[in-house]
Design an enzyme around this catalytic site. Sequence first.
Site, mmCIF file in Angstrom:
data_model
loop_
_atom_site.group_PDB
_atom_site.id
_atom_site.type_symbol
_atom_site.label_atom_id
_atom_site.label_comp_id
_atom_site.label_asym_id
_atom_site.label_seq_id
_atom_site.Cartn_x
_atom_site.Cartn_y
_atom_site.Cartn_z
ATOM 1 N N GLU A 146 -3.105 -23.910 24.244
ATOM 2 C CA GLU A 146 -2.559 -25.181 23.775
ATOM 3 C C GLU A 146 -2.352 -26.072 24.987
ATOM 4 O O GLU A 146 -1.755 -25.666 25.988
ATOM 5 C CB GLU A 146 -1.232 -24.968 23.053
ATOM 6 N N ASP A 260 -6.483 -33.859 38.534
ATOM 7 C CA ASP A 260 -5.578 -32.875 37.908
ATOM 8 C C ASP A 260 -6.012 -31.459 38.270
ATOM 9 O O ASP A 260 -6.061 -30.576 37.403
ATOM 10 C CB ASP A 260 -5.565 -33.070 36.391
#
Length: 447
Positions: A146, A260
């Site tokens: 998730e 990121d």
Amino acid sequence: MQAQRDTEAEMRRLRLELKQTMDMYNAACKEAINAKQRAKEMHMMKLEEARRLEEARNAEEAALAVAEMEKAKCRAAMEAAEAAQRLADLEAQRRRNAEVRARREADEKVRALDAISNHDFRYRKYHIDEIEMATERFSDELKIGEGGYGPVYRASLDHTPVAIKVLRPDAHQGRKQFLQEVEVLSCIRHPNMVLLLGACPEYGCLVYEYMDHGSLEDRLFRRGGTPPLAWAQRFRIAAEIATALLFLHQTKPEPLVHRDLKPANILLDRNYVSKISDVGLARLVPPSVADNVTQYRLTATAGTFCYIDPEYQQTGKLGVKSDIYSLGVLLLQVVTARPPMGLTHHVEKAIDAGTFEQMLDITVKDWPVEEALGYAKLALKCTEMRRRDRPDLATVILPELNRLRNLGHAYEARMSAARANGGSGESGAQISGDSTTVGGSWETADS
């Protein structure tokens, strides 16, 4: 008798003169008293006049001071009005710029959607029915992760194991990242970049090759009770990440900055080959600003807090060396298996104290400590606060990581040969002449 009369007459005359003299004296005394009284009154009048003059002077000075204060207030009010006008003009300009940016981004999004709909990108377009069938209508039993964008499912498409990332309907910012990820991954191919197999753009689904060993973060922290990564594997993974990052930075016509980079975004396949994923935050930087002198200014910083370049966070200026800071933190985690918060400080402090080997992941028993120390010092240079102080990826970082990878390969080859010959193998500490094996006990981030 005549003499007596003369004497009496003389006495009367003398009395009269005395009386006149006394009257004159009394008149003179009264006059002196009156004069003294008048002098006193005049002195009092003079003092009163002086007091009035002083009061008038003080009143005049007070009036001047009040007038000066009023002038200062007037000037301050005028300056405040001018500043407010300047701020209003600046805010109006910012609003206009924001509107222009919003229109430009909307146009870019429309163009991206049109390009996706017209099959401009090199990927397979899946129908939502195929996605639902492969995920058993997005069954929780097939969910393997998730993220901020939404869930990830393990599935099988075209007889191939895949990972399907599904964008949540309420993830508005995720929509932009989805389009960016499709645009980037469909146009580039590299052995250490995750492979985009297809997408369902209408429903925000991305189909990737399935990575059997999950994320580098999960393997470093041994989630699920997985075995620890050997030091040779870690050095190889570090070199692979740097290789893929250099590939992104050397894309043409414009360098690509990941923004990121972290262990959670490094995936490992069945052979523990590492691949960079999640390029949804990546930005194309014009070639003229790809170095660390002039930088590309963005309106908002992106990335994960502990890995964000401090200079980018403060100024919004993006360059390829923004990724180098993230890489430095990641490299330290590879050998320490510790959380990123404050990690650079702890490693630096341990090196200064001569206790660096206590920072190494205890689950690995045969660290080549001196080589790991050099590796950690290089990683710390990557996390310098100023970009210009960080080493170059192509000429400094990658050559050293490749050297360490080759060192690990040589060690594994010797160990394999020793096992094939029925020997017990060598200690990993013997890789370099001055390396030592880690001893003692300490805790990792997982423990």
